[in-house]
Enzyme design. Structure first.
Site, PDB file in Angstrom:
ATOM      1  CG  ASP A  54       1.519  40.094 -74.863  1.00 15.12           C
ATOM      2  OD1 ASP A  54       1.835  40.675 -73.796  1.00 15.12           O
ATOM      3  OD2 ASP A  54       2.298  40.018 -75.836  1.00 15.12           O
ATOM      4  CB  SER A  55       0.756  39.766 -69.043  1.00 18.16           C
ATOM      5  OG  SER A  55      -0.357  40.638 -68.930  1.00 18.16           O
ATOM      6  CG  ASP A  93      -0.047  43.888 -75.207  1.00 13.42           C
ATOM      7  OD1 ASP A  93       0.542  44.758 -75.856  1.00 13.42           O
ATOM      8  OD2 ASP A  93       0.438  43.313 -74.217  1.00 13.42           O
ATOM      9  CE  LYS A 123       1.420  46.996 -73.762  1.00  7.51           C
ATOM     10  NZ  LYS A 123       2.416  46.009 -74.224  1.00  7.51           N
ATOM     11  CD  GLU A 125       6.204  43.358 -76.306  1.00 11.20           C
ATOM     12  OE1 GLU A 125       7.234  42.779 -76.714  1.00 11.20           O
ATOM     13  OE2 GLU A 125       5.472  42.909 -75.402  1.00 11.20           O
ATOM     14  CD  GLU A 192       7.718  44.818 -69.095  1.00 13.39           C
ATOM     15  OE1 GLU A 192       6.941  45.031 -70.048  1.00 13.39           O
ATOM     16  OE2 GLU A 192       7.736  43.742 -68.455  1.00 13.39           O
TER      17      GLU A 192
HETATM   18  O1  KIV Z   1       1.140  42.319 -71.352  1.00 12.16           O
HETATM   19  C1  KIV Z   1       1.173  43.139 -70.430  1.00 12.16           C
HETATM   20  O2  KIV Z   1       0.536  42.979 -69.376  1.00 12.16           O
HETATM   21  C2  KIV Z   1       2.001  44.322 -70.612  1.00 12.16           C
HETATM   22  C3  KIV Z   1       2.212  45.210 -69.430  1.00 12.16           C
HETATM   23  C4  KIV Z   1       3.078  44.543 -68.454  1.00 12.16           C
HETATM   24  C5  KIV Z   1       2.704  46.538 -69.813  1.00 12.16           C
HETATM   25  O3  KIV Z   1       2.492  44.541 -71.665  1.00 12.16           O
END
Ligand code: KIV
Length: 295
Positions: A54-55, A93, A123, A125, A192
């Site tokens: 989600d970056s 994510d 993924k 969090e 992280e």
């Molecule tokens: O969103 C993302 O790119 C991430 C990574 C930095 C692990 O969660």
């Protein structure tokens, strides 16, 4: 075959393969990708895991955090990445709040990634607080990667993007969170912004792999953001190494293009498609055209 080494056995990477890699002491390489072009690049380079992070909200969409990213954003980009992947394990994510309201909604959202977008895992969090959800997802056939330490969706709780687990009590809580996630069925955990020694202890305690970002060299693998590694954009986190200055190269190329257009050097003869002489002659004979007056 690409110039870079692809996976040695040529088979798609699975969650089980990652566990075997940890057992064999083979480092796991993970990187983000957000579209088909970046997916083809990282897959050809032979990475083990591709994360549609989600970056993307920050590096692609220009938000100042990951919070505005939606399920629709993530599904669209995951599907694009899936079209460019042949070997790597594709992890999607789950965005802010897409898995926090009810387990039913979380399961429905996670299922979209696997059934519609082509991801092999999701993924999420969180630590012990998300373990019951991890258990339900895994029971439903959805492999889950955990993510602890600095979890960017909680940036407003942390008060910034700061290193976590610095004191003994929070480091112990981090170890406990990871053990609970492992017991719930997570197949790997991203650590992280965690001190190197703490991440190394966590990695030793777990039988599932840890993937670090800003968590030192004691993790079972590393993950980086595509743009940080390639020098696209101004942001340069301390934990990232810039392997190229692609952003500068792109700006230079577009500057030359603009100069060529303005100076009449683009397009050149090799970019032109010419019409037959007879077509040009016929066109010229027919001109000027008089349009029939409308009634
Ligand atoms: O969103 C993302 O790119 C991430 C990574 C930095 C692990 O969660």
């Amino acid at each position: 075959m690409s110039a870079a080494a692809p996976h040695s056995d040529g088979k798609p990477v699975t969650t089980l393969k990652l566990r075997d890699m940890k057992a064999a002491g083979e480092p796991i390489v993970m990187i983000t990708a957000y579209d088909v072009a970046s997916a083809r690049i990282v897959d050809a380079a032979g990475v083990d895991v591709v994360l549609v992070g989600d970056s993307l909200g920050m590096v692609l969409l220009g938000y100042t955090s990951t919070l505005p990213v939606t399920m629709d954003d993530m599904v669209r980009h995951t599907a694009a990445v899936a079209r460019g992947i042949t070997h790597a394990l594709l992890v999607a994510d789950m965005p802010f709040m897409s898995y926090r309201i009810t387990h039913e909604e979380a399961l429905r959202n996670a299922a979209r990634f696997l059934a519609k977008a082509g991801a092999s895992a999701v993924k999420i969090e969180g630590g012990a607080d998300v373990a019951p959800l991890v258990e339900r997802m895994v029971a439903a056939g959805i492999p889950v990667m955990g993510h602890v330490g600095l979890t960017p969706q909680s940036v407003n709780v942390f008060g910034g993007y700061k290193v976590q687990a610095r004191d003994a009590a929070s480091a112990l809580r981090l170890v406990e969170d990871c053990l609970v996630l492992e017991a719930a069925g997570a197949f790997a955990i991203v650590l992280e912004l965690v001190p190197t020694e703490v991440a190394a202890i966590v990695s030793e305690e777990l039988s599932i792999p840890t993937i670090g970002i800003g968590a030192g060299d004691g993790c079972d693998g590393q993950v980086q953001v595509f743009h940080d590694l390639l020098g696209i954009g101004d942001f340069a986190p301390r934990h990232a190494r810039r392997y190229a200055e692609i952003g500068a190269a792109m700006t230079e190329a577009v500057t030359r293009y603009a100069a060529d257009v303005r100076g009449g050097a683009f397009p050149g003869e090799e970019q032109l498609t010419h019409a037959e002489e007879s077509v040009v002659a016929e066109l010229e004979r027919a001109l000027p055209l008089t349009l029939e007056a409308e009634e």
